[in-house]
Scaffold this motif. Structure first.
Motif, PDB file in Angstrom:
ATOM      1  N   VAL A  78       0.825  -1.209   0.000  1.00  0.00           N
ATOM      2  CA  VAL A  78       0.000   0.000   0.000  1.00  0.00           C
ATOM      3  C   VAL A  78       0.857   1.257   0.000  1.00  0.00           C
ATOM      4  O   VAL A  78       0.600   2.196  -0.771  1.00  0.00           O
ATOM      5  N   TYR A  79       1.885   1.280   0.832  1.00  0.00           N
ATOM      6  CA  TYR A  79       2.682   2.504   0.955  1.00  0.00           C
ATOM      7  C   TYR A  79       3.790   2.607  -0.088  1.00  0.00           C
ATOM      8  O   TYR A  79       3.901   3.615  -0.791  1.00  0.00           O
ATOM      9  N   ASN A  80       4.606   1.565  -0.209  1.00  0.00           N
ATOM     10  CA  ASN A  80       5.735   1.604  -1.139  1.00  0.00           C
ATOM     11  C   ASN A  80       5.369   1.113  -2.538  1.00  0.00           C
ATOM     12  O   ASN A  80       5.764   1.715  -3.543  1.00  0.00           O
ATOM     13  N   GLY A  81       4.635  -0.001  -2.593  1.00  0.00           N
ATOM     14  CA  GLY A  81       4.324  -0.612  -3.877  1.00  0.00           C
ATOM     15  C   GLY A  81       3.465   0.257  -4.778  1.00  0.00           C
ATOM     16  O   GLY A  81       3.747   0.408  -5.972  1.00  0.00           O
ATOM     17  N   MET A  82       2.408   0.840  -4.223  1.00  0.00           N
ATOM     18  CA  MET A  82       1.525   1.677  -5.025  1.00  0.00           C
ATOM     19  C   MET A  82       2.247   2.919  -5.538  1.00  0.00           C
ATOM     20  O   MET A  82       2.022   3.366  -6.669  1.00  0.00           O
ATOM     21  N   ALA A  83       3.152   3.457  -4.730  1.00  0.00           N
ATOM     22  CA  ALA A  83       3.924   4.625  -5.167  1.00  0.00           C
ATOM     23  C   ALA A  83       4.905   4.234  -6.268  1.00  0.00           C
ATOM     24  O   ALA A  83       5.069   4.959  -7.264  1.00  0.00           O
ATOM     25  N   ALA A  84       5.557   3.062  -6.116  1.00  0.00           N
ATOM     26  CA  ALA A  84       6.522   2.607  -7.124  1.00  0.00           C
ATOM     27  C   ALA A  84       5.839   2.305  -8.449  1.00  0.00           C
ATOM     28  O   ALA A  84       6.408   2.534  -9.520  1.00  0.00           O
ATOM     29  N   ALA A  85       4.609   1.784  -8.376  1.00  0.00           N
ATOM     30  CA  ALA A  85       3.861   1.464  -9.592  1.00  0.00           C
ATOM     31  C   ALA A  85       3.121   2.678 -10.151  1.00  0.00           C
ATOM     32  O   ALA A  85       2.404   2.553 -11.149  1.00  0.00           O
ATOM     33  N   GLU A  86       3.289   3.820  -9.497  1.00  0.00           N
ATOM     34  CA  GLU A  86       2.644   5.078  -9.907  1.00  0.00           C
ATOM     35  C   GLU A  86       1.116   4.958  -9.940  1.00  0.00           C
ATOM     36  O   GLU A  86       0.449   5.537 -10.786  1.00  0.00           O
ATOM     37  N   ILE A  87       0.589   4.172  -8.993  1.00  0.00           N
ATOM     38  CA  ILE A  87      -0.867   4.051  -8.846  1.00  0.00           C
ATOM     39  C   ILE A  87      -1.387   5.156  -7.934  1.00  0.00           C
ATOM     40  O   ILE A  87      -2.328   5.871  -8.270  1.00  0.00           O
ATOM     41  N   TYR A  88      -0.772   5.270  -6.766  1.00  0.00           N
ATOM     42  CA  TYR A  88      -1.157   6.319  -5.821  1.00  0.00           C
ATOM     43  C   TYR A  88      -0.015   6.507  -4.831  1.00  0.00           C
ATOM     44  O   TYR A  88       0.586   5.531  -4.373  1.00  0.00           O
ATOM     45  N   SER A  89       0.266   7.743  -4.524  1.00  0.00           N
ATOM     46  CA  SER A  89       1.318   8.049  -3.559  1.00  0.00           C
ATOM     47  C   SER A  89       0.723   8.843  -2.409  1.00  0.00           C
ATOM     48  O   SER A  89       0.125   9.906  -2.629  1.00  0.00           O
ATOM     49  N   PHE A  90       0.850   8.329  -1.211  1.00  0.00           N
ATOM     50  CA  PHE A  90       0.317   9.004  -0.030  1.00  0.00           C
ATOM     51  C   PHE A  90       1.200  10.208   0.301  1.00  0.00           C
ATOM     52  O   PHE A  90       2.413  10.075   0.467  1.00  0.00           O
ATOM     53  N   SER A  91       0.575  11.360   0.390  1.00  0.00           N
ATOM     54  CA  SER A  91       1.307  12.587   0.734  1.00  0.00           C
ATOM     55  C   SER A  91       0.614  13.263   1.908  1.00  0.00           C
ATOM     56  O   SER A  91      -0.556  12.987   2.209  1.00  0.00           O
ATOM     57  N   ASP A  92       1.338  14.134   2.585  1.00  0.00           N
ATOM     58  CA  ASP A  92       0.787  14.821   3.746  1.00  0.00           C
ATOM     59  C   ASP A  92      -0.386  15.713   3.342  1.00  0.00           C
ATOM     60  O   ASP A  92      -0.356  16.370   2.294  1.00  0.00           O
ATOM     61  N   VAL A  93      -1.428  15.696   4.170  1.00  0.00           N
ATOM     62  CA  VAL A  93      -2.582  16.565   3.943  1.00  0.00           C
ATOM     63  C   VAL A  93      -2.895  17.302   5.243  1.00  0.00           C
ATOM     64  O   VAL A  93      -2.588  16.810   6.333  1.00  0.00           O
ATOM     65  N   THR A  94      -3.517  18.458   5.123  1.00  0.00           N
ATOM     66  CA  THR A  94      -3.904  19.245   6.293  1.00  0.00           C
ATOM     67  C   THR A  94      -5.417  19.335   6.368  1.00  0.00           C
ATOM     68  O   THR A  94      -6.073  19.791   5.430  1.00  0.00           O
TER      69      THR A  94
END
Length: 259
Positions: A78-94
């Motif tokens: 969920v955290y590393n794999g999805m970002a590496a596959a350019e599916i979704y990258s979790f970023s900080d939100v306010t």
């Protein structure tokens, strides 16, 4: 390096700020994840009871995948794999002035989704434990299936759902320690950081173990109280005592029913 009793007692009775922050984060991420898991699990449980075979199949596949793969693997995917596959990258939100980090979002989503698979089966079993006559009686007086489920079936099913739900929540508080692999600064990761700076690994991790034990023991008291209230209202056998929960042994005491 020998055991340092003075350091141990100081760390236990006067924990540092980072240690307490990690402890608090462990608690609220567990509560939030469990809350979301129950909501998702309820939806999946109702899907499992659907008359449409494809809906049942989708729910069954969801449960099979999540229960059959390690939580650690799911977390990294969920955290590393999805970002590496350019599916979704979790970023900080306010949100409302509060910054929610990407790692926290990924951890919360993974814990909630994984736990929802177990909650789905627990809730489904709880619903099935309520006699079919209850549903038939509700429909006979004009209630819709949805109303019958909400007002008749689920309240009665709670007595069967709460014990395993509480046990799973207890396990989740300990499972949060694996969130350290993606950098969530919960109790375990902060304990590692303290160990690295003080070189008192044995003492620090004993303290961490004791605080985990405190969390699970406190929840056992809360769970016992909830189960006791539900059993008393239903007039059925009493749940295990605190001693039985913590140390095992003994049997539940059956409440005598009036003739």
């Amino acid at each position: 390096m020998s055991f340092d009793p003075a350091f141990f007692w100081d760390a236990l009775l006067r924990p540092s700020g980072p240690f307490l922050e990690g402890l608090w984060r462990t608690v609220y991420i567990s509560v939030l994840a469990q809350f979301l898991a129950v909501i998702i699990g309820l939806g999946v449980a109702l899907m499992r009871r659907s008359r449409r075979r494809w809906v049942t199949a989708v729910a069954g596949f969801y449960i099979w995948i999540l229960r059959g793969t390690p939580l650690l693997v799911q977390l990294v995917l969920v955290y590393n794999g999805m970002a590496a596959a350019e599916i979704y990258s979790f970023s900080d939100v306010t949100l409302l002035g509060v910054t929610v980090t990407g790692v926290f979002q990924a951890a919360l989503v993974t814990l909630a989704v994984n736990e929802s698979a177990y909650m789905a089966e627990i809730i489904r079993a709880g619903i099935d434990s309520v006699g079919k006559g209850q549903t038939e009686a509700a429909l006979a007086i004009g209630m819709t299936p949805r109303s019958a489920m909400r007002w008749i079936i689920l309240p009665q099913a709670l007595r069967f759902i709460v014990p395993p739900l509480g046990n799973n929540f207890n396990a989740m508080m300990k499972t949060t320690s694996i969130l350290s692999v993606i950098g969530v600064d919960e109790l375990f990761l902060n304990t590692q950081a303290i160990s690295s700076t003080t070189f008192r690994t044995f003492e620090v991790f004993i303290v961490a173990a004791l605080y985990y034990l405190m969390l699970t023991t406190l929840w056992s008291f809360v769970q016992a109280w909830i189960e006791g209230r539900l059993s008393a209202s239903a007039g059925v056998s009493r749940p295990p005592t605190i001693r039985q929960r913590l140390f095992g042994g003994g049997r539940a005491v059956v409440r005598a029913e009036a003739p």
